[in-house]
Every structure is written in C-alpha cells, then in structure tokens.
Design a protein around this motif. Structure first.
Motif, PDB file in Angstrom:
ATOM      1  N   PRO A 156       0.832  -1.216   0.000  1.00  0.00           N
ATOM      2  CA  PRO A 156       0.000   0.000   0.000  1.00  0.00           C
ATOM      3  C   PRO A 156       0.863   1.263   0.000  1.00  0.00           C
ATOM      4  N   GLY A 157       0.567   2.160  -0.924  1.00  0.00           N
ATOM      5  CA  GLY A 157       1.324   3.401  -1.049  1.00  0.00           C
ATOM      6  C   GLY A 157       2.403   3.359  -2.105  1.00  0.00           C
ATOM      7  N   GLU A 158       2.666   2.189  -2.725  1.00  0.00           N
ATOM      8  CA  GLU A 158       3.690   2.073  -3.754  1.00  0.00           C
ATOM      9  C   GLU A 158       3.061   2.088  -5.142  1.00  0.00           C
ATOM     10  N   THR A 159       3.868   2.489  -6.125  1.00  0.00           N
ATOM     11  CA  THR A 159       3.401   2.633  -7.498  1.00  0.00           C
ATOM     12  C   THR A 159       4.432   2.028  -8.438  1.00  0.00           C
ATOM     13  N   VAL A 160       3.942   1.399  -9.496  1.00  0.00           N
ATOM     14  CA  VAL A 160       4.820   0.867 -10.537  1.00  0.00           C
ATOM     15  C   VAL A 160       5.027   1.959 -11.581  1.00  0.00           C
ATOM     16  N   ALA A 161       6.267   2.104 -12.046  1.00  0.00           N
ATOM     17  CA  ALA A 161       6.590   3.141 -13.019  1.00  0.00           C
ATOM     18  C   ALA A 161       7.551   2.581 -14.052  1.00  0.00           C
ATOM     19  N   VAL A 162       7.635   3.298 -15.175  1.00  0.00           N
ATOM     20  CA  VAL A 162       8.531   2.934 -16.271  1.00  0.00           C
ATOM     21  C   VAL A 162       9.547   4.055 -16.411  1.00  0.00           C
ATOM     22  N   VAL A 163      10.819   3.717 -16.315  1.00  0.00           N
ATOM     23  CA  VAL A 163      11.885   4.696 -16.461  1.00  0.00           C
ATOM     24  C   VAL A 163      12.785   4.233 -17.601  1.00  0.00           C
ATOM     25  N   GLY A 164      13.164   5.176 -18.457  1.00  0.00           N
ATOM     26  CA  GLY A 164      13.953   4.795 -19.624  1.00  0.00           C
ATOM     27  C   GLY A 164      14.801   5.930 -20.138  1.00  0.00           C
ATOM     28  N   ALA A 165      15.248   5.761 -21.395  1.00  0.00           N
ATOM     29  CA  ALA A 165      16.218   6.686 -21.970  1.00  0.00           C
ATOM     30  C   ALA A 165      15.579   7.954 -22.511  1.00  0.00           C
ATOM     31  N   LEU A 166      14.277   7.948 -22.771  1.00  0.00           N
ATOM     32  CA  LEU A 166      13.626   9.121 -23.354  1.00  0.00           C
ATOM     33  C   LEU A 166      13.165  10.078 -22.258  1.00  0.00           C
ATOM     34  N   PRO A 167      13.030  11.359 -22.590  1.00  0.00           N
ATOM     35  CA  PRO A 167      12.464  12.298 -21.610  1.00  0.00           C
ATOM     36  C   PRO A 167      11.050  11.919 -21.195  1.00  0.00           C
ATOM     37  N   THR A 168      10.299  11.261 -22.106  1.00  0.00           N
ATOM     38  CA  THR A 168       8.954  10.812 -21.752  1.00  0.00           C
ATOM     39  C   THR A 168       8.986   9.797 -20.617  1.00  0.00           C
ATOM     40  N   LEU A 169      10.060   9.020 -20.562  1.00  0.00           N
ATOM     41  CA  LEU A 169      10.217   7.998 -19.526  1.00  0.00           C
ATOM     42  C   LEU A 169      11.114   8.467 -18.384  1.00  0.00           C
ATOM     43  N   GLY A 170      11.429   9.755 -18.337  1.00  0.00           N
ATOM     44  CA  GLY A 170      12.173  10.304 -17.212  1.00  0.00           C
ATOM     45  C   GLY A 170      13.660  10.411 -17.389  1.00  0.00           C
ATOM     46  N   SER A 171      14.211   9.978 -18.539  1.00  0.00           N
ATOM     47  CA  SER A 171      15.664  10.049 -18.779  1.00  0.00           C
ATOM     48  C   SER A 171      16.448   9.364 -17.661  1.00  0.00           C
ATOM     49  N   TRP A 172      15.992   8.187 -17.272  1.00  0.00           N
ATOM     50  CA  TRP A 172      16.621   7.369 -16.231  1.00  0.00           C
ATOM     51  C   TRP A 172      16.580   8.025 -14.847  1.00  0.00           C
ATOM     52  N   ASP A 173      15.657   8.938 -14.650  1.00  0.00           N
ATOM     53  CA  ASP A 173      15.461   9.552 -13.332  1.00  0.00           C
ATOM     54  C   ASP A 173      14.162   9.004 -12.748  1.00  0.00           C
ATOM     55  N   PRO A 174      14.225   8.166 -11.690  1.00  0.00           N
ATOM     56  CA  PRO A 174      12.988   7.566 -11.161  1.00  0.00           C
ATOM     57  C   PRO A 174      11.955   8.590 -10.705  1.00  0.00           C
ATOM     58  N   SER A 175      12.399   9.765 -10.266  1.00  0.00           N
ATOM     59  CA  SER A 175      11.425  10.764  -9.817  1.00  0.00           C
ATOM     60  C   SER A 175      10.609  11.332 -10.972  1.00  0.00           C
ATOM     61  N   LYS A 176      11.119  11.215 -12.220  1.00  0.00           N
ATOM     62  CA  LYS A 176      10.409  11.723 -13.397  1.00  0.00           C
ATOM     63  C   LYS A 176       9.880  10.589 -14.267  1.00  0.00           C
ATOM     64  N   ALA A 177       9.837   9.381 -13.731  1.00  0.00           N
ATOM     65  CA  ALA A 177       9.423   8.222 -14.522  1.00  0.00           C
ATOM     66  C   ALA A 177       7.932   8.278 -14.830  1.00  0.00           C
ATOM     67  N   LEU A 178       7.524   7.472 -15.815  1.00  0.00           N
ATOM     68  CA  LEU A 178       6.115   7.368 -16.201  1.00  0.00           C
ATOM     69  C   LEU A 178       5.413   6.445 -15.206  1.00  0.00           C
TER      70      LEU A 178
END
Length: 239
Positions: A156-178
């Motif tokens: 409870p309280g956790e979220t699944v996200a996608v982080v990758g090489a594109l800015p849409t996916l956060g540029s490998w930054d988990p705080s900006k992930a999809l």
C-alpha cells in the motif's frame, strides 16, 4: 468653754507605684552539634599554624588523592570522547557536502547532455556511456502506445513506473518516470498510455515508494521497447 475640734489630718499622697518587672530567665547556651565527617587532624605540638601554612598545609590523605586522580582521569576520558564525536560529526558533514556537490555536478552534466540531445542508456548497469538519439518526429508524437505491467509485489502506497532513456520515460530519473495506475478490479495489472516510443528504446520497470524508496528489477541489463504493435505487455522482474 467649748472645746475645739482637732484639725483634720491630711493624708500624705504617695507617688504611684511602678509596675514590677519580671526577671527574664537566664538564656541557655546551645550546644554545638558534633562536626560531620572525619575528625580534624590536630596540629602536632610544637609546630605553629603559621609554619604549617607556609609549608603548604598538612599532607593530603591517600584516599582523597586517589579520588582526585580518578576524577581527573574520568574528565580526561570524557573530553577525549567528546573530541572524537566532534571529529566524526565534522567528517560526516564534509562527506555529505562532497556527495551533494557531486550530485549537483552530475545533475548539471545530465541537463547539459539532455539539452544537446543525448540521454543516458545504461544508468542501471552503471556503464556510464552516453548514446546520441534523434528527437521524435511529430508523427511519432501523435501515435499513442498502451503499456500493461503485471506486478504483485507492491505494498500500500507504492506505485509501478517505467523509467527509460527518453524524456517521456524520465531520462533514467525515477522521480520523473512514467507512473502506471491500477484499481481494485484491475490489480495486479498496472497500465498507462504513452506517446509512441521508437523501437529498441531501453527502459526498465521500478516500484516507487511514498518515502522516496526505489526498487529496481532484479535482473541485469535493460528492457527494449518492442517494434510490433502499440500494445506492450510485461511482467515485473521477468524478461
């Protein structure tokens, strides 16, 4: 002949009497209480007090000297411990400042590379190499892809996200992930819509906690975006 009456005898007026003074009882001298502690050491006969004072007084008792030595030793140990704590705190503070400076420099370098059109490809593997990528075209931006992830390891309280090489996916930054979303009916399936991503783009699944904790997938290497169809299905922790 008539006999004369004798004249009246006048009474002599006495001065008023003074009130009697009550004598106070004699004061009783209070006895001094006996002195506390060990008895004083008397001055040996034949030695005047002045001479003892000039010589520095009577010699100290051995027990008192031992107590003073133990207290001095304890004070020195406490001072040494306090100095060690201060040095450790200063070292931790310097290390934290150094780490913050390194993180700021890395963020600045990443921002400069992102502005030039470069993104980090192997952040999770730690290779540290950069890969140039062309910006997505307008046709690619218009296309929308649907990603679905099966993950039953969340709390409870956790979220699944996608982080990758594109800015849409956060540029490998988990705080900006999809971030993906789910519901009572669709759990443990997490899904989200994202603009079309070029085939072969590297990405990875993470679990984000409410306290900032990030859990990455356990296998080595990164996933690659498939080239077939707008639907992408994945399972957390398994390729």
């Amino acid at each position: 002949p008539r006999r004369r009456r004798p004249p009246k005898r006048r009474r002599r007026r006495l001065p008023p009497r003074r009130p009697l003074r009550r004598r106070r009882p004699p004061r009783r001298r209070r006895r001094r209480p006996p002195p506390r502690g060990p008895p004083r050491r008397r001055r040996p006969p034949g030695r005047p007090k002045r001479r003892l004072r000039q010589r520095g007084g009577l010699p100290k008792r051995p027990q008192k000297a031992e107590e003073e030595a133990a207290a001095k030793k304890a004070a020195e140990a406490a001072a040494a411990e306090r100095r060690a704590e201060e040095q450790a705190f200063a070292a931790r503070r310097a290390e934290a400042a150094k780490k913050a400076a390194e993180e700021a420099a890395a963020a600045k370098r990443a921002a400069e590379e992102a502005a030039k059109g470069n993104v980090l490809s192997d952040a999770d593997a730690g290779a540290g190499r950069w890969m140039a990528r062309d910006a997505p075209t307008k046709e690619e931006e218009k296309q929308v892809a649907h990603i679905s992830v099966h993950c039953n390891d969340t709390k409870p309280g956790e979220t699944v996200a996608v982080v990758g090489a594109l800015p849409t996916l956060g540029s490998w930054d988990p705080s900006k992930a999809l971030r993906l979303s789910t519901g009572p009916e669709t759990f443990p399936n997490w899904s989200a819509k994202v603009t079309s991503i070029p085939a072969g783009t590297e990405f990875k699944l993470v679990i984000l906690g409410h306290d900032g904790l990030v859990r990455w997938e356990g296998f080595n290497g990164n996933r690659r975006w498939p080239a077939v169809g707008p639907q992408v299905h994945a399972r957390f922790g398994a390729l």
